[in-house]
Design a protein around this motif. Structure first.
Motif, PDB file in Angstrom:
ATOM      1  N   VAL A  57      -4.396  -3.389   0.115  1.00  0.00           N
ATOM      2  CA  VAL A  57      -4.096  -3.630  -1.379  1.00  0.00           C
ATOM      3  C   VAL A  57      -3.429  -5.116  -1.317  1.00  0.00           C
ATOM      4  CG1 VAL A  57      -2.801  -3.076  -3.437  1.00  0.00           C
ATOM      5  CG2 VAL A  57      -3.877  -1.380  -1.963  1.00  0.00           C
ATOM      6  N   LEU A  58      -2.351  -5.551  -0.419  1.00  0.00           N
ATOM      7  CA  LEU A  58      -2.090  -6.825  -0.616  1.00  0.00           C
ATOM      8  C   LEU A  58      -2.868  -7.696  -0.524  1.00  0.00           C
ATOM      9  CD1 LEU A  58       1.331  -6.096   1.646  1.00  0.00           C
ATOM     10  CD2 LEU A  58       1.176  -6.404  -0.951  1.00  0.00           C
ATOM     11  N   ALA A  59      -3.847  -7.552   0.519  1.00  0.00           N
ATOM     12  CA  ALA A  59      -4.893  -8.461   0.997  1.00  0.00           C
ATOM     13  C   ALA A  59      -5.537  -8.662  -0.168  1.00  0.00           C
ATOM     14  CB  ALA A  59      -5.716  -7.929   2.324  1.00  0.00           C
ATOM     15  N   SER A  60      -6.110  -7.713  -0.887  1.00  0.00           N
ATOM     16  CA  SER A  60      -7.005  -7.779  -2.133  1.00  0.00           C
ATOM     17  C   SER A  60      -6.397  -8.858  -3.293  1.00  0.00           C
ATOM     18  CB  SER A  60      -7.391  -6.580  -2.855  1.00  0.00           C
ATOM     19  OG  SER A  60      -8.211  -6.724  -3.691  1.00  0.00           O
ATOM     20  N   ALA A 117       2.787  -7.533  -3.807  1.00  0.00           N
ATOM     21  CA  ALA A 117       3.125  -5.900  -4.110  1.00  0.00           C
ATOM     22  C   ALA A 117       3.181  -5.807  -5.392  1.00  0.00           C
ATOM     23  CB  ALA A 117       4.233  -5.698  -3.185  1.00  0.00           C
ATOM     24  N   GLY A 118       3.241  -6.691  -6.169  1.00  0.00           N
ATOM     25  CA  GLY A 118       3.454  -6.515  -7.831  1.00  0.00           C
ATOM     26  C   GLY A 118       4.634  -6.385  -8.333  1.00  0.00           C
ATOM     27  N   LYS A 119       5.682  -6.945  -7.704  1.00  0.00           N
ATOM     28  CA  LYS A 119       7.064  -7.108  -8.120  1.00  0.00           C
ATOM     29  C   LYS A 119       7.536  -7.552  -9.556  1.00  0.00           C
ATOM     30  CE  LYS A 119       9.831  -9.987  -6.231  1.00  0.00           C
ATOM     31  NZ  LYS A 119      10.634 -10.939  -5.502  1.00  0.00           N
ATOM     32  N   ASP A 120       6.801  -8.869  -9.698  1.00  0.00           N
ATOM     33  CA  ASP A 120       6.998  -9.288 -11.129  1.00  0.00           C
ATOM     34  C   ASP A 120       6.456  -8.645 -12.245  1.00  0.00           C
ATOM     35  OD1 ASP A 120       8.324 -11.336  -9.799  1.00  0.00           O
ATOM     36  OD2 ASP A 120       6.555 -12.760  -9.757  1.00  0.00           O
ATOM     37  N   THR A 121       5.061  -8.062 -12.018  1.00  0.00           N
ATOM     38  CA  THR A 121       4.533  -7.306 -12.915  1.00  0.00           C
ATOM     39  C   THR A 121       5.157  -6.024 -13.230  1.00  0.00           C
ATOM     40  OG1 THR A 121       2.137  -8.175 -12.261  1.00  0.00           O
ATOM     41  CG2 THR A 121       2.528  -5.976 -13.688  1.00  0.00           C
ATOM     42  N   LEU A 122       5.715  -5.373 -12.454  1.00  0.00           N
ATOM     43  CA  LEU A 122       6.626  -4.022 -12.677  1.00  0.00           C
ATOM     44  C   LEU A 122       7.908  -4.326 -13.401  1.00  0.00           C
ATOM     45  CD1 LEU A 122       6.339  -1.914  -9.268  1.00  0.00           C
ATOM     46  CD2 LEU A 122       4.639  -2.198 -11.426  1.00  0.00           C
ATOM     47  N   MET A 123       8.580  -5.452 -12.987  1.00  0.00           N
ATOM     48  CA  MET A 123       9.907  -5.839 -13.771  1.00  0.00           C
ATOM     49  C   MET A 123       9.627  -6.334 -15.048  1.00  0.00           C
ATOM     50  SD  MET A 123      12.058  -8.179 -11.060  1.00  0.00           S
ATOM     51  CE  MET A 123      13.333  -8.262 -12.143  1.00  0.00           C
ATOM     52  N   ASN A 148       3.639   0.654  -4.577  1.00  0.00           N
ATOM     53  CA  ASN A 148       2.895   0.061  -5.825  1.00  0.00           C
ATOM     54  C   ASN A 148       1.227  -0.125  -5.277  1.00  0.00           C
ATOM     55  OD1 ASN A 148       2.238  -0.737  -8.736  1.00  0.00           O
ATOM     56  ND2 ASN A 148       2.699  -2.707  -7.914  1.00  0.00           N
ATOM     57  N   SER A 149       0.793   0.756  -4.519  1.00  0.00           N
ATOM     58  CA  SER A 149      -0.662   0.675  -4.191  1.00  0.00           C
ATOM     59  C   SER A 149      -1.664   1.067  -5.007  1.00  0.00           C
ATOM     60  CB  SER A 149      -0.863   1.311  -2.600  1.00  0.00           C
ATOM     61  OG  SER A 149       0.026   0.927  -1.852  1.00  0.00           O
ATOM     62  N   GLY A 150      -1.219   1.987  -6.079  1.00  0.00           N
ATOM     63  CA  GLY A 150      -2.040   2.556  -6.888  1.00  0.00           C
ATOM     64  C   GLY A 150      -2.373   1.766  -8.250  1.00  0.00           C
ATOM     65  N   SER A 151      -2.463   2.516  -9.436  1.00  0.00           N
ATOM     66  CA  SER A 151      -2.604   1.771 -10.559  1.00  0.00           C
ATOM     67  C   SER A 151      -1.518   1.211 -11.103  1.00  0.00           C
ATOM     68  CB  SER A 151      -3.259   2.750 -11.665  1.00  0.00           C
ATOM     69  OG  SER A 151      -2.126   3.631 -12.140  1.00  0.00           O
ATOM     70  N   LEU A 152      -1.715   0.300 -12.140  1.00  0.00           N
ATOM     71  CA  LEU A 152      -0.511  -0.428 -12.738  1.00  0.00           C
ATOM     72  C   LEU A 152       0.447   0.622 -13.722  1.00  0.00           C
ATOM     73  CD1 LEU A 152       0.937  -3.163 -13.556  1.00  0.00           C
ATOM     74  CD2 LEU A 152      -0.847  -3.130 -15.505  1.00  0.00           C
TER      75      LEU A 152
END
Length: 204
Positions: A143-146, A32-38, A181-185
């Motif tokens: 998105v999660l799968a990718s 899901a990108g949790k660490d990246t967003l934090m 968080n499915s969209g862009s960073l």
């Protein structure tokens, strides 16, 4: 993600004064990108005296990748737990995670404190922190799968089986903000900062 929970020997308790601040626990499934967003939010708020990102204590090598954490042995973790060094701790996937008790100082000062957490440990956080917010970082299944396939840690079949278990929602009586968080960073980072800034306004 599932977690095996054990209850600490030191029963969690509210520290007087911690209601002046807000504890934010960020949760979400792998990919899901949790660490990246934090990490992005930490850069955005760098230098702010009223915003603190928790450095967790984990029984994992420091060079294992992922977040910056204090690496300790299982024996060292047990000694810290017995000494009351953690406000909250839990076990997941054979590792133990601890939130240092020092966070109570920042909360008592009226700060916003953000910690990387786990859905299955939220009841521990709820027992300790009077003003608890949860950010549940999610993403569409495709998105999660990718993202998971790009990591190369699991087979395609394992990933599909994980996603087939359905959406990972937060269960319980918590104050939750769902962050897709499915969209862009850039979109995800902007939304994360907006949510945290909203919590800061609640503190006043």
């Amino acid at each position: 993600m599932t977690a095996h929970e054990t209850h600490p020997s030191h029963e969690p308790h509210v520290v007087p004064g911690t209601e002046h601040g807000i504890m934010v626990v960020v949760v979400g499934p792998s990919g899901a990108g949790k660490d990246t967003l934090m990490a992005a939010a930490a850069r955005h708020f760098r230098g702010r005296q009223d915003v603190h990102f928790v450095r967790r204590v984990i029984t994992r090598d420091h060079d294992a990748g992922g977040e910056d954490h204090l690496a300790v042995s299982p024996q060292g973790f047990a000694s810290m737990e017995q000494a009351g060094s953690f406000s909250v701790w839990w076990e997941a996937h054979g590792l133990k995670y601890g939130i240092p008790s020092e966070v109570s100082v920042s909360l008592s000062a009226g700060s916003l404190v953000i910690a990387n957490g786990s859905r299955s440990a939220l009841h521990h956080f709820h027992a300790v922190f009077p003003r608890l917010k949860v950010i549940n970082v999610t993403a569409r299944a495709d998105v999660l799968a990718s993202r998971l396939e790009a990591r190369g840690r699991e087979t395609h079949e394992d990933i599909m089986a994980r996603l087939a278990r359905g959406p990972l929602t937060v269960r319980g009586d918590y104050d939750v903000v769902d962050l897709d968080n499915s969209g862009s960073l850039e979109q995800g980072e902007r939304r994360m900062v907006e949510v945290l800034e909203g919590f800061l306004r609640e503190i006043g």
